[in-house]
Design a protein around this motif. Structure first.
Motif: not given
Length: 325
Positions: A48-49, A54, A57, A68, A94
Motif C-alpha cells: 500500500l505504501s 497514498e 485508509f 484507500y 490493489p
C-alpha cells in the motif's frame, strides 16, 4: 484536506519504479494485527505504501477489503484503489475501483453495516455532465459480493456550493464530514448530519470541543459514535504542520474537549486521515514524514531515482501503531 504536489516529482517516481528490484513492489500482503508496532511504522510497505502519494485508509467490517486513495501530484486528480483478501488470507495486489479513475475521487469510508462506501469527488452532479465540478461533494456507492453499484450523490441539504469532503459514518447512519461552508467556526470544520427515517437532517458544525477557528478536518468516527479522531492545522499546541486529535463522549453524550495525540504519533510533518480499529487497538493514519533529516549524499541520477521511488520520500504514506484512547 486536499493537497497538491509536484508533477515532476511523481514522474521521477514512476520512472524509477521501472528500475527497481522486483521485490520492492509486493504483489500480495498479509496483515497480522497483533504485530502492530508501539511506535508508528510504515503500513504494508511495498504494497500500500509504495512511494506514491497514498492516503485515506478504510476497511470493510469483515476485514476482507481495503480501500484507500492514490493522489496525483500537482493536479486535481486521484483514484480510489482497493485490495481484497484471497482464500489464503492474503490481500491481492490493489486495483482501481471500477467507479473511479475519471474524476478526483478521494477519502473512502466504509459504512459499519457493510454494504456502502462513502467518498468525496468532484465528478459532475448531473448524470449528463462530463466536466468536473469546481467543488467536492459527498457520494456513496454500494459494494456487494465484490462488485460496485452506481455512485449516488448525497442530497443537496448535505452537500453545499463549497467543498464537502472526508465522510465518516456511524452504525446508525449519522454522517460526519469536513466542509468549508460559511456557518462553521473556522476555515474548515467538521459537520454532523443526523440520519433519520426521512433522510439526513441539515448538517451542523460540531462545537468548540472539536472545531476551532483554524483548520479542522478529516474526522474518523467509531461505529458506536463514542470516539472521534480528526486532524487540525494551525492550532498553537501542535508539534507539526498538521496534527491529530481525539475525543470521547461524556456520560451525557456530548464530546469532551479534544486531546492532542502525543509524540511520536504526531510528528513535525503533516499527520492526517486517522482510522481506528478498536477491536485490535490499532491506529492507521496518513503522514508526510520523510527520511531526509540530515545531509544526503547522492552520487548519480539513478541513486536519486531510487530514493524518490521509496516510501518516506516526502509524499504521503500510510502508517500504523498500537494505540488506545
Amino acid at each position: 484536506m486536499k493537497k497538491v504536489f509536484s508533477l515532476f516529482f511523481l514522474i521521477a517516481i514512476l520512472f524509477s519504479c521501472t528500475n527497481q528490484e522486483e521485490s520492492i513492489i509486493q504483489k500480495t500482503a498479509k496483515i497480522n494485527w497483533q504485530n502492530a508496532p508501539s511506535k508508528p511504522e510504515i503500513f504494508l510497505e511495498g504494497f500500500l505504501s509504495t512511494g506514491l502519494f497514498e492516503r485515506d485508509f478504510t476497511i470493510t467490517p469483515d476485514g476482507n477489503t481495503i480501500f484507500y486513495t492514490i493522489q496525483l501530484p500537482k493536479t486535481n486528480f486521484s483514484v480510489i484503489a482497493y485490495a481484497t483478501k484471497n482464500a489464503n488470507g492474503y490481500f491481492t495486489y490493489p486495483e482501481v475501483a471500477s467507479f473511479s479513475g475519471v474524476y478526483a475521487d478521494i477519502e473512502p469510508f466504509f459504512h459499519p453495516n457493510g454494504d456502502e462506501l462513502f467518498f468525496a469527488s468532484n465528478r459532475p452532479k448531473n448524470t449528463d455532465g462530463k466536466q468536473p465540478e469546481e467543488d467536492f461533494d459527498i457520494w456513496k456507492v454500494t459494494f456487494q459480493d465484490g462488485g460496485f453499484g452506481k455512485p449516488e450523490r448525497l442530497p443537496d441539504n448535505v452537500n453545499s456550493y463549497t467543498d464537502d469532503f472526508y465522510p465518516a459514518v456511524a452504525k446508525n447512519g449519522n454522517l460526519y464530514f469536513t466542509s468549508t461552508r460559511d456557518n462553521g467556526m473556522g476555515i474548515e470544520d467538521i459537520f454532523l448530519a443526523l440520519k433519520t427515517k426521512n433522510g439526513y437532517q441539515d448538517p451542523v458544525p460540531l462545537n468548540e470541543s472539536i472545531n476551532s477557528n483554524v483548520y479542522d478536518f478529516n474526522a474518523f468516527v467509531s461505529p458506536n459514535e463514542d470516539l472521534i479522531m480528526f486532524s487540525s492545522f494551525g492550532r498553537a499546541k501542535g508539534p507539526g504542520k498538521g496534527d491529530m486529535y481525539y475525543s470521547t463522549k461524556t456520560d451525557s453524550g456530548t464530546w469532551k474537549p479534544a486531546k492532542l495525540l502525543s509524540s511520536p504519533i504526531n510528528g513535525k510533518y503533516l499527520d492526517f486521515c486517522p482510522y481506528y480499529d478498536s477491536e485490535n487497538q490499532v491506529l492507521i493514519f496518513s503522514s508526510e514524514r520523510n527520511r531526509f533529516e540530515g545531509p544526503q549524499k547522492i552520487t548519480s541520477l539513478d541513486s536519486l531515482n531510487q530514493v524518490f521511488a521509496l516510501p518516506q520520500n516526502g509524499m504521503s504514506d500510510l502508517y500504523w501503531v498500537k494505540w488506545t484512547p
